[in-house]
Scaffold this motif. Structure first.
Motif, PDB file in Angstrom:
ATOM      1  N   LYS A  15     -20.224   4.268  15.204  1.00  0.00           N
ATOM      2  CA  LYS A  15     -20.905   5.303  16.002  1.00  0.00           C
ATOM      3  C   LYS A  15     -22.104   5.883  15.272  1.00  0.00           C
ATOM      4  O   LYS A  15     -23.106   6.223  15.888  1.00  0.00           O
ATOM      5  N   GLY A  16     -21.982   6.001  13.936  1.00  0.00           N
ATOM      6  CA  GLY A  16     -23.065   6.602  13.149  1.00  0.00           C
ATOM      7  C   GLY A  16     -24.362   5.837  13.332  1.00  0.00           C
ATOM      8  O   GLY A  16     -25.401   6.410  13.610  1.00  0.00           O
ATOM      9  N   GLY A  39     -16.238   9.908   8.474  1.00  0.00           N
ATOM     10  CA  GLY A  39     -17.634   9.779   8.075  1.00  0.00           C
ATOM     11  C   GLY A  39     -18.369   8.777   8.925  1.00  0.00           C
ATOM     12  O   GLY A  39     -17.779   7.874   9.505  1.00  0.00           O
ATOM     13  N   HIS A  40     -19.658   8.989   9.019  1.00  0.00           N
ATOM     14  CA  HIS A  40     -20.530   8.016   9.665  1.00  0.00           C
ATOM     15  C   HIS A  40     -21.383   7.394   8.581  1.00  0.00           C
ATOM     16  O   HIS A  40     -21.906   8.104   7.729  1.00  0.00           O
ATOM     17  N   ASP A 293     -20.646  -2.997   6.544  1.00  0.00           N
ATOM     18  CA  ASP A 293     -21.758  -3.379   5.667  1.00  0.00           C
ATOM     19  C   ASP A 293     -21.267  -3.620   4.247  1.00  0.00           C
ATOM     20  O   ASP A 293     -21.971  -4.176   3.435  1.00  0.00           O
ATOM     21  N   ASP A 333     -21.752  -9.759  14.124  1.00  0.00           N
ATOM     22  CA  ASP A 333     -22.163 -10.681  13.049  1.00  0.00           C
ATOM     23  C   ASP A 333     -21.011 -11.010  12.104  1.00  0.00           C
ATOM     24  O   ASP A 333     -20.972 -12.081  11.507  1.00  0.00           O
ATOM     25  N   SER A 413     -24.594  -4.945  18.495  1.00  0.00           N
ATOM     26  CA  SER A 413     -25.155  -4.679  17.170  1.00  0.00           C
ATOM     27  C   SER A 413     -24.821  -5.850  16.261  1.00  0.00           C
ATOM     28  O   SER A 413     -23.658  -6.235  16.131  1.00  0.00           O
TER      29      SER A 413
HETATM   30  P1  GDP Z   1     -18.357   5.438  12.509  1.00  0.00           P
HETATM   31  O1  GDP Z   1     -17.449   6.432  11.895  1.00  0.00           O
HETATM   32  O2  GDP Z   1     -17.949   5.063  13.889  1.00  0.00           O
HETATM   33  O3  GDP Z   1     -19.790   5.820  12.413  1.00  0.00           O
HETATM   34  O4  GDP Z   1     -18.215   4.097  11.693  1.00  0.00           O
HETATM   35  P2  GDP Z   1     -18.466   3.851  10.145  1.00  0.00           P
HETATM   36  O5  GDP Z   1     -19.880   4.125   9.859  1.00  0.00           O
HETATM   37  O6  GDP Z   1     -17.448   4.504   9.302  1.00  0.00           O
HETATM   38  O7  GDP Z   1     -18.091   2.312  10.052  1.00  0.00           O
HETATM   39  C1  GDP Z   1     -18.834   1.359  10.582  1.00  0.00           C
HETATM   40  C2  GDP Z   1     -19.231   0.399   9.476  1.00  0.00           C
HETATM   41  O8  GDP Z   1     -19.860  -0.684  10.064  1.00  0.00           O
HETATM   42  C3  GDP Z   1     -20.265   0.956   8.503  1.00  0.00           C
HETATM   43  O9  GDP Z   1     -20.058   0.365   7.263  1.00  0.00           O
HETATM   44  C4  GDP Z   1     -21.594   0.507   9.108  1.00  0.00           C
HETATM   45  O10 GDP Z   1     -22.659   0.391   8.171  1.00  0.00           O
HETATM   46  C5  GDP Z   1     -21.210  -0.816   9.618  1.00  0.00           C
HETATM   47  N1  GDP Z   1     -21.902  -1.327  10.783  1.00  0.00           N
HETATM   48  C6  GDP Z   1     -22.264  -0.687  11.929  1.00  0.00           C
HETATM   49  N2  GDP Z   1     -22.722  -1.597  12.830  1.00  0.00           N
HETATM   50  C7  GDP Z   1     -22.631  -2.804  12.218  1.00  0.00           C
HETATM   51  C8  GDP Z   1     -22.908  -4.140  12.639  1.00  0.00           C
HETATM   52  O11 GDP Z   1     -23.311  -4.409  13.766  1.00  0.00           O
HETATM   53  N3  GDP Z   1     -22.647  -5.138  11.741  1.00  0.00           N
HETATM   54  C9  GDP Z   1     -22.167  -4.902  10.491  1.00  0.00           C
HETATM   55  N4  GDP Z   1     -21.948  -5.936   9.678  1.00  0.00           N
HETATM   56  N5  GDP Z   1     -21.880  -3.660  10.064  1.00  0.00           N
HETATM   57  C10 GDP Z   1     -22.108  -2.646  10.924  1.00  0.00           C
END
Ligand code: GDP
Length: 425
Positions: A15-16, A39-40, A293, A333, A413
């Motif tokens: 979501k972040g 966290g985002h 990531d 991906d 994404s």
């Molecule tokens: P949130 O709490 O919903 O914002 O999610 P987080 O940020 O904790 O977790 C999502 C993870 O996925 C993070 O490490 C992001 O950098 C990563 N991320 C988000 N979109 C993508 C994507 O399309 N591909 C990849 N490989 N990583 C992504």
């Protein structure tokens, strides 16, 4: 235009990143529930940031960021985060905090830690950031709204009501030292000074913004399945994670024009509770290492997340309780290494029956996933800039998920960076 971005699953859906992308065209971004218990992760031109309290619009100089009354405001955590952002982000921080938001006190965190310890192996997997004790106090009328901090007599008289509750538990249930009134008054004084520059009547501000037809984004925290009523209670959080709560928790009151639910192309969950999709062993390890990531490890806790294949049963339900109008599918991906990709289409319950409906927590414990297999695309898709250029098999995977969850997948994404987002509809 008023939009919400929310999670369709257990949280950590990405979501972040999606909020960061949308924030670039939003006048206002609002946090409306939860606290610093999740966290985002945002990756942009200034680096990688883990945000816990700040709204994700903070990296757009034209966006006003609002912390609404529904949030569990941890002032200490907020200040640390502001300093962290200021170190690398050269523009002013545009942030206002509702005078009606309530404050997470250090004793909320203490109670959370003590209770987790007391529960031992049957704990609910709290992040120990004080969220459950905070919301308990809010509804028991033992909490402090930001505006109250500025009125010393009411702080003192409320503390006289709060302390006997807290100290009875500390001394007799947790068998530890009681709280001192002086120490809490000193804490409140410090919190008051730190938050003062940001405090505003955000309700009035937002009413004006609605009248002026501003573009407003409500940013959800955690996922649909952590909602206290519709999620996997008691492995849930203490404030509503649903888009329907956004108008209240933000102070907009106005209904939402669009609800964007974010879901991953596979499943991941951090914390305790039933997780039907859960994989184990080498398969899980590989997916966990490749996920996100930098692997599937909690942004707040660093805990390894449980992982599994895409769970269409949970996600269709998650989208339904979010009343989603659009879906963003992230992390596609990550699946590029697979020859065949399993998708959970049904659950087999303890009595042997098979269902496509998400069931209540007690039935989830013994539910088993029923899979269907689709072909993988086996090529790196992280540099693709247009949806149409994705391999046919990747598009077929997206089409399949869309037909299962019954909400249009509007964006996909294909990497953690801002640019890696493909418009599908
Ligand atoms: P949130 O709490 O919903 O914002 O999610 P987080 O940020 O904790 O977790 C999502 C993870 O996925 C993070 O490490 C992001 O950098 C990563 N991320 C988000 N979109 C993508 C994507 O399309 N591909 C990849 N490989 N990583 C992504």
């Amino acid at each position: 235009m008023i939009k919400a971005i929310v999670g369709a699953n257990w949280g950590d859906e990405g979501k972040g990143k999606v909020t960061d992308v949308f924030a670039q065209t939003s006048d206002i971004v609002i946090r409306y529930q939860g606290g610093n218990n999740a966290g985002h992760t945002i990756i942009n031109d200034y680096g990688k940031f883990a945000l816990h309290m700040l709204p994700s619009g903070i990296f757009n100089p034209n966006t006003l960021n609002v912390i609404g009354p529904g949030v569990a405001l941890n002032i200490h955590a907020l200040m640390k985060e502001i300093s962290m952002v200021k170190e690398r982000y050269p523009h002013p921080i545009r942030l206002v905090v509702s005078d009606r938001a309530q404050v997470v006190m250090s004793y909320h965190t203490l109670f959370d830690q003590l209770e987790e310890k007391r529960m031992g192996s049957s704990s609910f997997g709290s992040t120990k950031s004080g969220i459950a004790p905070f919301y308990s106090d809010k509804y028991a009328k033992l909490g402090f709204q930001v505006q109250e901090l500025f009125h010393v007599p009411s702080v003192i008289s409320k503390l006289d009501r709060v302390l006997p509750h807290k100290n009875a538990l500390l001394e007799h249930l947790y068998e530890t030292q009681p709280l001192s009134k002086e120490a809490i008054l000193a804490e409140i004084e410090m919190l008051k000074q730190a938050i003062a520059p940001y405090v505003a009547d955000t309700f009035t501000l937002l009413q004006e913004a609605v009248k002026e037809h501003k573009t407003i984004l409500c940013e959800g925290q955690l996922g649909a399945l952590r909602d206290p009523d519709y999620g996997i209670y008691p492995y849930s959080t203490s404030s509503s994670t649903l888009a329907s709560y956004a108008p209240l928790g933000s102070g907009l009151m106005h209904g939402l024009d669009e609800v964007w639910a974010v879901t991953k192309a596979y499943s991941s969950a951090v914390g305790a509770g039933p997780f039907v999709a859960e994989l184990e062993g080498e398969i899980a390890h590989e997916l966990r290492q490749r996920g996100g990531d930098a692997g599937e490890y909690g942004a707040t806790t660093g805990r390894p997340r449980s992982v599994g294949w895409f769970d269409a049963v949970a996600t269709r339900y998650g989208c339904a309780i979010q009343n989603a109008t659009h879906v963003v599918l992230t992390n596609i991906d990550v699946l590029s290494y697979l020859d065949q990709i399993p998708i959970i289409t049904h659950y087999e319950l303890e009595d042997g029956s098979v269902t496509s409906q998400f069931v209540a927590t007690s039935a989830l414990w013994n539910a088993k996933p029923v899979y269907t297999m689709v072909d993988g695309w086996k090529s790196d898709i992280t540099c693709i800039e247009h949806y149409d250029d994705l391999p046919q098999k990747a598009k077929a995977y997206v089409d399949m998920l869309e037909s299962l969850i019954q909400v249009p997948i509007a964006m996909v994404s294909n990497g953690p960076k801002r640019k890696q987002i493909l418009k599908r509809l």
